[in-house]
Design an enzyme around this catalytic site. Structure first.
Site, PDB file in Angstrom:
ATOM      1  N   LYS A   1       2.138   5.314 -55.071  1.00 24.21           N
ATOM      2  CA  LYS A   1       1.769   6.602 -55.636  1.00 24.21           C
ATOM      3  C   LYS A   1       0.762   7.347 -54.754  1.00 24.21           C
ATOM      4  O   LYS A   1       0.298   8.435 -55.110  1.00 24.21           O
ATOM      5  CB  LYS A   1       1.190   6.413 -57.037  1.00 24.21           C
ATOM      6  CG  LYS A   1       2.196   5.900 -58.055  1.00 24.21           C
ATOM      7  CD  LYS A   1       1.583   5.806 -59.440  1.00 24.21           C
ATOM      8  CE  LYS A   1       2.586   5.292 -60.464  1.00 24.21           C
ATOM      9  NZ  LYS A   1       3.651   6.262 -60.743  1.00 24.21           N
ATOM     10  N   SER A   2       0.426   6.778 -53.602  1.00 24.81           N
ATOM     11  CA  SER A   2      -0.546   7.419 -52.716  1.00 24.81           C
ATOM     12  C   SER A   2      -0.142   8.838 -52.307  1.00 24.81           C
ATOM     13  O   SER A   2      -0.994   9.731 -52.263  1.00 24.81           O
ATOM     14  CB  SER A   2      -0.779   6.550 -51.477  1.00 24.81           C
ATOM     15  OG  SER A   2      -1.453   5.365 -51.826  1.00 24.81           O
TER      16      SER A   2
ATOM     17  N   GLN B   1     -10.171   3.992 -54.205  1.00 28.99           N
ATOM     18  CA  GLN B   1     -10.094   3.758 -52.766  1.00 28.99           C
ATOM     19  C   GLN B   1      -9.493   4.965 -52.050  1.00 28.99           C
ATOM     20  O   GLN B   1      -9.830   5.248 -50.896  1.00 28.99           O
ATOM     21  CB  GLN B   1      -9.312   2.476 -52.461  1.00 28.99           C
ATOM     22  CG  GLN B   1      -7.840   2.475 -52.804  1.00 28.99           C
ATOM     23  CD  GLN B   1      -6.959   3.120 -51.763  1.00 28.99           C
ATOM     24  OE1 GLN B   1      -7.368   3.271 -50.614  1.00 28.99           O
ATOM     25  NE2 GLN B   1      -5.780   3.535 -52.165  1.00 28.99           N
TER      26      GLN B   1
ATOM     27  N   GLY C   1      -4.897  -9.367 -48.549  1.00 30.70           N
ATOM     28  CA  GLY C   1      -5.899  -8.411 -48.096  1.00 30.70           C
ATOM     29  C   GLY C   1      -6.698  -7.802 -49.230  1.00 30.70           C
ATOM     30  O   GLY C   1      -7.924  -7.626 -49.120  1.00 30.70           O
TER      31      GLY C   1
ATOM     32  N   LYS D   1      -2.270  -5.569 -44.050  1.00 29.14           N
ATOM     33  CA  LYS D   1      -3.707  -5.322 -44.025  1.00 29.14           C
ATOM     34  C   LYS D   1      -4.464  -6.198 -43.028  1.00 29.14           C
ATOM     35  O   LYS D   1      -5.504  -5.792 -42.505  1.00 29.14           O
ATOM     36  CB  LYS D   1      -4.302  -5.485 -45.421  1.00 29.14           C
ATOM     37  CG  LYS D   1      -3.857  -4.411 -46.399  1.00 29.14           C
ATOM     38  CD  LYS D   1      -4.570  -4.532 -47.734  1.00 29.14           C
ATOM     39  CE  LYS D   1      -4.136  -3.426 -48.687  1.00 29.14           C
ATOM     40  NZ  LYS D   1      -4.893  -3.450 -49.953  1.00 29.14           N
TER      41      LYS D   1
ATOM     42  N   THR E   1      -0.830  -1.047 -46.740  1.00 27.52           N
ATOM     43  CA  THR E   1      -0.685  -1.911 -47.902  1.00 27.52           C
ATOM     44  C   THR E   1       0.116  -3.156 -47.525  1.00 27.52           C
ATOM     45  O   THR E   1       0.380  -3.408 -46.340  1.00 27.52           O
ATOM     46  CB  THR E   1      -0.051  -1.130 -49.073  1.00 27.52           C
ATOM     47  OG1 THR E   1      -0.092  -1.952 -50.245  1.00 27.52           O
ATOM     48  CG2 THR E   1       1.367  -0.705 -48.774  1.00 27.52           C
TER      49      THR E   1
ATOM     50  N   ASP F   1     -10.942  -0.555 -50.015  1.00 32.14           N
ATOM     51  CA  ASP F   1     -10.531  -1.294 -51.211  1.00 32.14           C
ATOM     52  C   ASP F   1     -11.721  -1.815 -52.017  1.00 32.14           C
ATOM     53  O   ASP F   1     -11.732  -1.743 -53.248  1.00 32.14           O
ATOM     54  CB  ASP F   1      -9.638  -2.476 -50.832  1.00 32.14           C
ATOM     55  CG  ASP F   1      -8.180  -2.079 -50.658  1.00 32.14           C
ATOM     56  OD1 ASP F   1      -7.783  -1.034 -51.200  1.00 32.14           O
ATOM     57  OD2 ASP F   1      -7.443  -2.813 -49.973  1.00 32.14           O
TER      58      ASP F   1
END
Length: 284
Positions: free
Chosen positions: A16-17, A255, A131, A67, A63, A103
């Site tokens: 959803k970024s 984040q 990560g 990472k 992601t 994060d």
């Protein structure tokens, strides 16, 4: 050409970024774009080499499963990301690639009302050894938590634990939490317990986390880093049992705020109206 950033991973379709960053770009009237790009592990070096040569590329979020894999491919790593041992944001500047980790700070943001209180004892049970788990462990360690790291890959969990005082960090197999626990939690005043799912369990298309809630202290905050679906089986059960819950969308937007500043050199809107509009958009 319009400058752009993106999120990379494998899989990536669930991310959803782009919704978050494009919402902020539009709200600020900035000429920019944010995309999602699937990058398989073997293609990661070639992908970053191509993007490095693109003058319109601002960088990317990183992601699963990249990472840690991106670390040797970067020109510099921020001290916080270096300490965590994982990067979730790469910024392109003057032909150089610089790695950051947002994060940990993003994870802690929704916990602030509890963290601002005083406690005699703070304990975190963190499920996972990737990560995200690394960043979460470092964030909670900095807030005075004793850590219990549980993972299928106990060797990976032990590598995370090696960065902390051995007297205040413990490693166990994730399967330990699947069997019922016969234990009297007794008096819980003066302590803060946080339970964190940093695995992919419960994500759309993945099996739920196999967890028996007898392992959870009464009143423990249950925090799931998974945000698709928003209410995972873990959170649904926790809510039914009366535990405070934090969903993965709160970590994601926390984040993302830090990453947006790094990628686009601007502060995203933080007014209440924008917050409500963004969450409604993400839940649509």
């Amino acid at each position: 050409m319009t400058q752009y950033a993106e999120v990379i991973g494998d899989p990536i379709a669930h991310s959803k970024s782009p919704v978050i960053h494009c919402f902020w770009l539009k709200a600020l009237g900035l000429d920019g774009d944010y995309r999602r790009t699937q990058v398989v592990a073997d293609a990661l070096p070639a992908f970053l080499a191509r993007r490095r040569a693109d003058p319109d590329w601002r960088g990317c979020n990183v992601t699963i499963p990249h990472k840690q894999a991106v670390l040797p491919l970067l020109d510099a790593v921020d001290p916080v990301a270096a300490k965590i041992g994982a990067v979730n944001t790469i910024v392109a500047r003057d032909g150089r690639l610089i790695g950051y980790n947002s994060d940990a700070a993003g994870f802690l943001a929704p916990l602030r009302p509890w963290l601002d209180e005083r406690h005699m004892l703070r304990t975190a049970r963190i499920f996972g050894a990737g990560g995200a788990a690394r960043a979460i462990a470092h964030g909670l360690w900095g807030e005075g938590f004793t850590l219990i790291l549980a993972a299928r890959r106990t060797r990976a969990a032990a590598e995370i634990a090696a960065g902390f005082d051995p007297g205040f960090v413990h490693v166990t197999d994730l399967a330990h939490f699947a069997a019922p626990l016969d234990f009297d939690w007794k008096e819980m005043d003066g302590r803060l317990d946080v339970v964190v799912n940093a695995t992919s369990c419960g994500m759309t298309g993945q099996p739920p986390l196999d967890l028996d809630f007898s392992h959870m202290p009464p009143g423990a905050i249950v925090y799931d880093a998974v945000y698709a679906p928003l209410e995972t089986p873990l959170l649904k059960q926790a809510k039914a049992l009366g535990h405070p819950i934090v969903d993965g969308l709160q970590m994601l937007t926390g984040q993302a705020r830090i990453a947006f500043r790094l990628l686009f050199d601007a502060d995203p809107p933080a007014d209440a109206e924008s917050e409500v509009a963004l969450r409604d958009l993400l839940l649509a």
